[in-house]
Design a protein around this motif. Structure first.
Motif, PDB file in Angstrom:
ATOM      1  N   ALA A 269      42.128  48.363  38.205  1.00 55.81           N
ATOM      2  CA  ALA A 269      42.041  47.236  39.142  1.00 55.81           C
ATOM      3  C   ALA A 269      41.991  45.921  38.374  1.00 55.81           C
ATOM      4  O   ALA A 269      42.654  44.948  38.736  1.00 55.81           O
ATOM      5  CB  ALA A 269      40.824  47.384  40.043  1.00 55.81           C
ATOM      6  N   VAL A 270      41.197  45.897  37.284  1.00 56.97           N
ATOM      7  CA  VAL A 270      41.099  44.669  36.488  1.00 56.97           C
ATOM      8  C   VAL A 270      42.436  44.390  35.804  1.00 56.97           C
ATOM      9  O   VAL A 270      42.968  43.280  35.875  1.00 56.97           O
ATOM     10  CB  VAL A 270      39.970  44.783  35.439  1.00 56.97           C
ATOM     11  N   ARG A 271      42.991  45.422  35.170  1.00 56.75           N
ATOM     12  CA  ARG A 271      44.236  45.231  34.435  1.00 56.75           C
ATOM     13  C   ARG A 271      45.351  44.699  35.338  1.00 56.75           C
ATOM     14  O   ARG A 271      46.012  43.717  35.000  1.00 56.75           O
ATOM     15  CB  ARG A 271      44.658  46.577  33.814  1.00 56.75           C
ATOM     16  N   TYR A 272      45.546  45.349  36.478  1.00 54.93           N
ATOM     17  CA  TYR A 272      46.656  44.951  37.339  1.00 54.93           C
ATOM     18  C   TYR A 272      46.296  43.772  38.242  1.00 54.93           C
ATOM     19  O   TYR A 272      47.140  42.931  38.536  1.00 54.93           O
ATOM     20  CB  TYR A 272      47.156  46.156  38.142  1.00 54.93           C
ATOM     21  N   GLY A 273      45.044  43.725  38.677  1.00 55.98           N
ATOM     22  CA  GLY A 273      44.616  42.622  39.535  1.00 55.98           C
ATOM     23  C   GLY A 273      44.704  41.284  38.820  1.00 55.98           C
ATOM     24  O   GLY A 273      45.331  40.337  39.305  1.00 55.98           O
ATOM     25  N   VAL A 274      44.100  41.224  37.636  1.00 51.96           N
ATOM     26  CA  VAL A 274      44.087  39.962  36.887  1.00 51.96           C
ATOM     27  C   VAL A 274      45.510  39.557  36.517  1.00 51.96           C
ATOM     28  O   VAL A 274      45.882  38.387  36.629  1.00 51.96           O
ATOM     29  CB  VAL A 274      43.196  40.077  35.631  1.00 51.96           C
ATOM     30  N   PHE A 275      46.310  40.521  36.092  1.00 49.92           N
ATOM     31  CA  PHE A 275      47.680  40.180  35.691  1.00 49.92           C
ATOM     32  C   PHE A 275      48.452  39.539  36.846  1.00 49.92           C
ATOM     33  O   PHE A 275      49.099  38.504  36.672  1.00 49.92           O
ATOM     34  CB  PHE A 275      48.430  41.428  35.205  1.00 49.92           C
ATOM     35  N   GLN A 276      48.388  40.146  38.032  1.00 48.99           N
ATOM     36  CA  GLN A 276      49.160  39.600  39.163  1.00 48.99           C
ATOM     37  C   GLN A 276      48.636  38.221  39.566  1.00 48.99           C
ATOM     38  O   GLN A 276      49.418  37.311  39.845  1.00 48.99           O
ATOM     39  CB  GLN A 276      49.118  40.515  40.393  1.00 48.99           C
ATOM     40  N   VAL A 277      47.302  38.068  39.574  1.00 49.73           N
ATOM     41  CA  VAL A 277      46.732  36.772  39.965  1.00 49.73           C
ATOM     42  C   VAL A 277      47.150  35.691  38.985  1.00 49.73           C
ATOM     43  O   VAL A 277      47.620  34.618  39.376  1.00 49.73           O
ATOM     44  CB  VAL A 277      45.186  36.866  40.050  1.00 49.73           C
TER      45      VAL A 277
END
Lengths: 513, 513
Positions: free
Chosen positions: B327-335
């Motif tokens: 969640a952190v890896r993909y969430g932060v990247f997209q944001v």
């Protein structure tokens, strides 16, 4: 804060509301005596409400009786902001109590839930016209009358407030009203508040009497004429029929209602000018021209878009291939219904192609004129915004040329320009916040974003219907109570020019400094 | 208008662009000599473009050679506005000519249509990163290099323009840049334009070298490192892989790119402060804090929303139940990818629930800091808008209290306040106009309103991907040419702070008065 003054005035408001309900109760009593058994429960509910409202109102009035008469700006704002909520709280009781006395099951009527009743009352008083009812025609006639009367009272309240009270407070109204009566009559409407209020009340009453008579002549019963007149002149939108105005299947009725919806979206100050014989000042009014221009362009676009297409009316009739007559009849009605923020419908515009549907959504934001019963952002603000954008563009390459932005002869100063642009941004922010709140509160059932967005737009701008699941043939009953509370707040925010309510969320408003 | 000056400078621009293409051609030539047969057609295309661009550029330069050096404000605006269109016109030719020389069928590559090539070139130079290609990996490597280089050149161009040229013109830049470097250094960036441009260029170059090295260290080839560095620092978003950055399946690569995307969205003037050792001024920078705050809050919200849900990456992997790490890896990247307006994707956020998707859409409007390569409305304008709304609310009940609106120590005057609010309204109007235009031009095929709306948002704010049919795993190739022209205009409008282009549609701009 002078709490006592506020309490006294809220007490007065409850007494006035109770008196209005008493009138409906009297009518209900006559109907009952004339042999309408369905009025019994309604009569009980109305009398109970009058008794309760009268007692509480009297109590508050007595508590605040000794307060001094002068009120500060903050007291006045608080009073205006709370008055709609308080009046709606009382106005909801006849609905709620009726379901109790008539022993109606929750599955049969949304009015078994007080939040739903409050929604209906707020929708009435803010002249929104969004309903929680699935089967409107199941209501006893006295409650129909009360629903319509909440429109009429709310419309009267807002005109007086807008022209007479808000100017004192400097909330939107003052600036707008100053601007929209240009020309040789800077005094515009009689400056003294009581006198102004009296004149507006007479104008409103005269229009009401005229429309009732005309609707009666074109074939409605006296009862239907009264209810639809109340809903038209207040730009409300409650009908006595499930299929709204389409149920009369009469071109004459459609036409009369179109004309009076247009009339309701006009600045009431202009009727005052007409009475005084200042026709030239009315004919030259910039906002009036622009308002009619929006209606004309919107109508032309919609009529053109729905021509030769399938058209479904709100009473369920399908016109396979709309000819010019149908397109004009239904196109103009929906455009006027939506832009004046009345929300009466005769055709299901949710089934239209993208362009006319999008145009309808934009017109929802335009709304009526300043000083009318119409909601929305108001035509005058769109005129100002257009001129401001134009002037800002010129400033890019002509930074030193100062060309004053004018509406008629009135120069708009920078503060007013800023307030106008802030209003647009504020409405956009509230629309999106409303949408997000509705999406979250409905996340259990999962609603589409178009429904959430247009429900937010339709309540914030005091229209009534939106698109998709809040479209012309739908209702708001299926929302959760939390969502209804959100929309109740949106209706109040939209009706009272946002700022009047928004300041209540501002901590510094409540502090003494 | 001093037409000759504009002609000379556009000639110079074509020469510089041709010189950049020549570098790519030289690299392509080496690859071809080293035995890559796919480079042959690309090399031909690049050389033809250089020849043509060089000739036309030289011709324009000679025509305008004798023009005086001083330019008026209108000439400068016209030059800035046209330069992106002219540079894109030339930058599109390598794509178009390559399909001709390589004899590629229209069904195999969108580049057989010049409008598509122009879209790709404008998307590159405006650092948008929206592509018309379905199979990106089919391109020869030299064209990948050129695509990425258009990002890098466009990013450099916009930073120099924003910090050095626009301030002179008073378009957005001046006011913003004045405001965002508060504290003890009013001189901020060296005032002389050439010196400023030189320093910014060096900062940009240094960041480029550092990112290339770091990406090489975490495992990318030199070629991929260069291409992705160009796309990152310019907040562009073109990748060499169909699956974008997710194709590397490396946490280290994701992390490095996140860090440099964040770095690219920072005001480049702050790097100048760091070089001068003014750390305190950087640490105290209000816009920097707010920018990082937006990223942090957006990331937290998105990470929380996608936790324990199904997650689909852009390389097609499905993570059935995203744990905190995912969640952190993909969430932060997209944001970070979306708010910095880079548009790199590693997960398909179109599949997310409403709330994180809506947050992503809002962040698209926020964008980077003023004086960065990021697009969007810019963080500083959101800070100002928030303070202005707050101040206007207070004015309702405290009309006589004048509390100055400040960012840091800088007081924002009413003119600047108005310009800020006008900008928001302008972006809203353009977004809706873009949406309507796309709906109309695509009415034959019938697209959904979410696609049209987010395509408009993603191009106007120079993001790249939107939602639905322009989502993270989709492309813009399927639009009609008319729609592509609309989006080309939106990209240019967004990149040049709207006003610079918008004035061209203003008749008075073209008249002598």
């Amino acid at each position: 804060m002078k709490t006592l003054v506020i309490i006294r005035n809220l007490g007065l408001l409850l007494l006035v509301t109770s008196a209005s309900i008493l009138l409906v109760a009297a009518w209900s009593c006559i109907q009952w005596l004339l042999g309408d058994p369905s009025e019994k429960a309604a009569l009980q509910a109305l009398i109970m409400t009058v008794a309760g409202g009268g007692l509480v109102g009297m109590g508050l009035w007595l508590v605040g009786k000794r307060a001094r008469h002068t009120v500060g700006r903050r007291d006045a704002i608080l009073l205006v902001a709370t008055s709609w909520f308080v009046a709606a709280a009382l106005s909801a009781f006849p609905y709620r109590l009726w379901t109790a006395f008539a022993d109606i099951a929750p599955t049969d009527c949304a009015f078994t839930n007080y939040v739903d009743c409050y929604f209906e009352a707020m929708s009435g008083l803010t002249t929104t016209g969004a309903t929680v009812l699935t089967n409107i025609e199941a209501l006893p006639r006295s409650l129909h009358l009360w629903r319509s009367l909440t429109h009429w009272l709310g419309g009267l309240g807002i005109v007086v407030l807008f022209v007479a009270v808000l100017p004192m407070l400097g909330v939107g109204g003052k600036r707008l009203f100053r601007v929209e009566s240009p020309g040789p009559t800077p005094e515009g409407v009689t400056p003294r508040i009581q006198e102004t209020a009296r004149v507006l009340w007479l104008i409103y009453l005269s229009l009401t009497v005229i429309e009732i008579l005309v609707l009666r002549i074109v074939g409605l019963t006296w009862f239907d004429s009264v209810c639809h007149t109340f809903a038209t002149l207040a730009t409300g939108g409650f009908s006595t029929l499930n299929s709204s105005v389409a149920g009369y299947q009469s071109v004459a009725v459609d036409t009369v209602i179109i004309i009076f919806m247009v009339a309701a979206g006009v600045n009431f100050g202009l009727y005052f000018q007409i009475i005084k014989g200042r026709w030239r000042s009315v004919a030259g009014d910039r906002e009036l021209r622009c308002y009619l221009g929006f209606l004309a362009i919107g109508s032309a676009l919609v009529v053109f878009s729905i021509l030769n297409r399938e058209l479904v009316t709100t009473d369920g009739t399908t016109i396979a291939n709309a000819d010019l007559g149908d397109a004009v009849r239904y196109g103009v009605f929906q455009v006027v219904g939506v832009q004046t923020t009345t929300g009466f419908c005769t055709a299901d515009f949710d089934l239209w192609p993208f362009l006319p549907k999008f145009a309808m959504l934009l017109l929802m934001f335009v709304g009526g004129s300043a000083g009318s019963t119409g909601g929305g952002i108001k035509v005058i603000r769109f005129m100002m915004a257009f001129k401001i954008l134009w002037a800002e563009l010129e400033r890019v390459f002509h930074p030193n040329v100062v060309r004053p932005v004018k509406i008629g002869n009135a120069v708009i100063d920078t503060e007013m320009k800023l307030a106008t642009m802030v209003y647009f941004v504020g409405i956009a922010v509230l629309t999106l916040l409303g949408m997000v709140a509705l999406m979250l509160f409905e996340s259990g059932k999962g609603i589409d974003s178009i429904t959430a967005l247009t429900a937010s737009i339709a309540t914030l701008n005091n229209i009534g219907p939106g698109l998709a699941r809040v479209g012309a043939t739908c209702n708001f009953g299926w929302f959760t109570s939390s969502s209804k509370c959100v929309m109740i707040l949106l209706m109040a925010l939209g009706r009272l020019e946002v700022m009047t309510i928004a300041v209540l969320f501002f901590p510094r408003f409540w502090r003494g400094d």
